[in-house]
Structures are given as C-alpha cells and as structure tokens.
Design a protein around this motif. Sequence first.
Motif, short mmCIF file in Angstrom:
data_model
loop_
_atom_site.label_atom_id
_atom_site.label_comp_id
_atom_site.label_asym_id
_atom_site.label_seq_id
_atom_site.Cartn_x
_atom_site.Cartn_y
_atom_site.Cartn_z
N ASN A 153 0.83 -1.21 0.00
CA ASN A 153 0.00 0.00 0.00
C ASN A 153 0.86 1.26 0.00
O ASN A 153 0.56 2.25 -0.69
CB ASN A 153 -0.94 0.00 1.21
CG ASN A 153 -2.04 -1.02 1.10
OD1 ASN A 153 -2.40 -1.45 -0.01
ND2 ASN A 153 -2.59 -1.44 2.23
N ALA A 154 1.94 1.23 0.78
CA ALA A 154 2.83 2.39 0.85
C ALA A 154 3.53 2.65 -0.48
O ALA A 154 3.72 3.81 -0.89
CB ALA A 154 3.86 2.18 1.95
N LEU A 155 3.89 1.58 -1.16
CA LEU A 155 4.52 1.72 -2.48
C LEU A 155 3.53 2.27 -3.49
O LEU A 155 3.86 3.12 -4.32
CB LEU A 155 5.08 0.38 -2.95
CG LEU A 155 6.28 -0.16 -2.17
CD1 LEU A 155 6.59 -1.59 -2.57
CD2 LEU A 155 7.52 0.73 -2.40
N THR A 156 2.30 1.80 -3.41
CA THR A 156 1.26 2.26 -4.33
C THR A 156 0.92 3.73 -4.11
O THR A 156 0.74 4.50 -5.06
CB THR A 156 -0.02 1.41 -4.17
OG1 THR A 156 0.31 0.03 -4.39
CG2 THR A 156 -1.09 1.84 -5.16
N LYS A 157 0.88 4.14 -2.84
CA LYS A 157 0.50 5.52 -2.50
C LYS A 157 1.69 6.49 -2.50
O LYS A 157 1.50 7.70 -2.36
CB LYS A 157 -0.18 5.54 -1.14
CG LYS A 157 -1.50 4.78 -1.09
CD LYS A 157 -2.07 4.76 0.33
CE LYS A 157 -3.38 3.99 0.39
NZ LYS A 157 -3.91 3.92 1.78
N GLY A 158 2.90 5.94 -2.62
CA GLY A 158 4.07 6.80 -2.60
C GLY A 158 4.45 7.30 -1.22
O GLY A 158 5.11 8.34 -1.08
N THR A 159 4.10 6.53 -0.18
CA THR A 159 4.40 6.94 1.20
C THR A 159 5.44 6.04 1.86
O THR A 159 5.60 6.05 3.08
CB THR A 159 3.11 6.91 2.04
OG1 THR A 159 2.55 5.58 2.03
CG2 THR A 159 2.08 7.89 1.49
N VAL A 160 6.16 5.27 1.06
CA VAL A 160 7.06 4.26 1.62
C VAL A 160 8.25 4.86 2.37
O VAL A 160 8.81 4.23 3.27
CB VAL A 160 7.56 3.32 0.50
CG1 VAL A 160 8.52 4.04 -0.45
CG2 VAL A 160 8.22 2.08 1.08
N GLU A 161 8.62 6.09 2.04
CA GLU A 161 9.82 6.68 2.64
C GLU A 161 9.76 6.75 4.17
O GLU A 161 10.79 6.66 4.84
CB GLU A 161 10.07 8.07 2.06
CG GLU A 161 10.51 8.05 0.61
CD GLU A 161 10.86 9.42 0.09
OE1 GLU A 161 11.91 9.96 0.51
OE2 GLU A 161 10.09 9.98 -0.71
N LYS A 162 8.56 6.90 4.73
CA LYS A 162 8.46 7.01 6.19
C LYS A 162 8.80 5.71 6.90
O LYS A 162 9.06 5.71 8.11
CB LYS A 162 7.06 7.47 6.58
CG LYS A 162 5.93 6.49 6.29
CD LYS A 162 4.59 7.09 6.68
CE LYS A 162 3.42 6.13 6.42
NZ LYS A 162 2.12 6.73 6.78
N TYR A 163 8.82 4.60 6.19
CA TYR A 163 9.15 3.31 6.80
C TYR A 163 10.63 2.94 6.63
O TYR A 163 11.11 2.02 7.30
CB TYR A 163 8.30 2.20 6.17
CG TYR A 163 6.82 2.36 6.36
CD1 TYR A 163 6.21 2.07 7.58
CD2 TYR A 163 6.01 2.80 5.32
CE1 TYR A 163 4.84 2.21 7.77
CE2 TYR A 163 4.62 2.94 5.49
CZ TYR A 163 4.05 2.65 6.71
OH TYR A 163 2.70 2.80 6.89
#
Length: 334
Positions: A153-163
């Motif tokens: 989900n994070a990769l799809t939404k472009g929010t993966v950097e926070k992890y």
Amino acid sequence: MINKRECWIYKPFLLKPAVKDYLWGGQRLKEDFGKETDLELLAETWECSTHPDGPSRVASGIYRGKLLSEVLKEHPQYLGKNCEGLDELPILVKLIDANKDLSVQVHPDDEFAKYHENGMMGKTEMWYVVDAEKDAKLIYGFHHDIKQETLKNALTKGTVEKYLQKVKVKKDDVFFIKAGTVHALGAGILVAEVQENSNLTYRMYDYGRKDKNGKERKLHITKALEVAELKSSIEPRQPLRVLKYKRGMASELICRCKYFQVERHLLNTEECREMVAIQTEESSFKVILCLKGCGTLLFGKECINFFKGDCIFIPAKSIPIKMHGYAQMLMINC
C-alpha cells in the motif's frame, strides 16, 4: 606447474569498463577518475565484468581489444581453482556516482533467481564509500517490522519513505548488502561496488521520476515483495578493521562473504624505495581497482603503469608481481 613456454599467458592486464548513463548519474567519474565517454551523464562504470549487459574489454597486452568474457572462455584457468568449471567471472566490480538518489530497490538471492529468472545468479553486494558529501545518506532496510500488505500500500501511494531506515554515510565506510535487503544510495555518494555477477534489480519506488523519453521507469513491485526482508534491520555499524603493515604497504580486510573477499591496500614506496611483492594464487584471480594515486605493476620484464580509476585483472597462477608507487586500491578475489 605452469609450462615455461606457456608462462607468458599468465600476466596481468588493464581493463576498459562498460559505461552506463542512468538518470541519477553525474560527472565525477569523468572529471575525477578520467573515464572517457561521450555520455552526458555517467552513472556507473563496470570495471571488471563479463556480464552481457556491460562487458569490460582488455586494454593492454596480447589480448588488447578483446572482451574479458572472450579471454576467460579461451583461458578458464585464469579464474583459479575456486572457480573450477566456470568460464566467466562470478563477480562484477563497479564504480558508481550517485549524483541523485537511486531508486529504492531489492535484489533476489540465488535460489529465487535460479527458479524465477531462468537460472540467473542473485545479487549480494558490498559498497566501499570512496567519497560522500556532508549529510549524505543511504537507505538500508526498515525502521520496524512491516507487513507485506502495508508495504504494498505504501509503495502504491508513494508513502514508503516514512518506513525506510536512512543511514548517514561518510568517506571510507563499508556496507554489506545481502540479497533481500531493501536499499538505495542517496545523492552525493560515490562508491566502489563488488557484487555477484548479476544485473537483477527489482525497483520498488522511484520518486515518480521520468526517463529521457518522458516515461516513468518500470517498477517490479510484485517480485520485490516476494524477496524483500520485511523484518526491521539493525542500523549497519562499521566493522572492526585492522591495518596490517609490511614495508611499503598497509592492508586491511574490509569484506569477506561466500562470493568474494575485498581488501583495501595503501601502497607507499616513496620512502622505503623498494618494490612490494604481490602474492598470486592458484585458488583465485585478483582484481585491483585503484581509487587514489598511481603506481607501477611489474611482472617479468614488463610493467603496467596505473592511475586513479584504473582496474587490473591478475590471472590465477600469474607470474610473480611487484608494485611501487603511492596509491590506495581495492584488491578483490573469490
């Protein structure tokens, strides 16, 4: 034993790299390391490679102009006993100029690659940081354990950097990147990379960037999720390194794994005025990558003058070698 009439073929030779112009590359490999290319950006030089995606060529001696892969097919004994049965290099040596952030990526291990990628090798690698800008960072795994669905989900939404876990980098650092580790070089880092002989990269996230044709680069999320280590990664600490001295040379082991061994050597014969003997072995070839300074490699009545950025291949069972000069280099074998 080597037949004396055949001794002439067991000699070191210079290599000319293949060059890559990925969009995150810069100018340092041209300006600081003397790499010659018409490419506007120079991201990587594949210094010692038999991989079909970027084979290096011989740049000195009787094989000058030939692909290294062609030479090793003719003389597989150059690889040494540890590589018996092979006719190509099991490793690949690069210089990488990360002028901009690299994509967040992961590499498969040998087992996954063999089954899912038509028998290819996986990719475990190490980085030696040749130089790094102040506050430069790289990505190494995750802060905390993460579930596959959360990551997707994070990769799809472009929010993966926070992890992602970001690690400060400085010159002379060493990082071992085991297959399955999510990772990326950050902007402002120049490294020497030693890896398995593989070009398998599963790109997970690329900041929405577009290539020179205006298209977003392909992602490989499905396969990446299959091979990525989802448990939190301990922030990598620099290994204990012990310099060993002999007249004219200091050396240290910086990485050893089942695929390769890498030593850093500091050559300085200016004061002792003596040449340093370089041990050659039946078990493995050696690759020398000069990162600073210059010197001369002597073998028999011949020599190779080398400079910053040069790469030398030394066959297994090579004739005796001596070296003098003032240089920093990596020495790699299997």
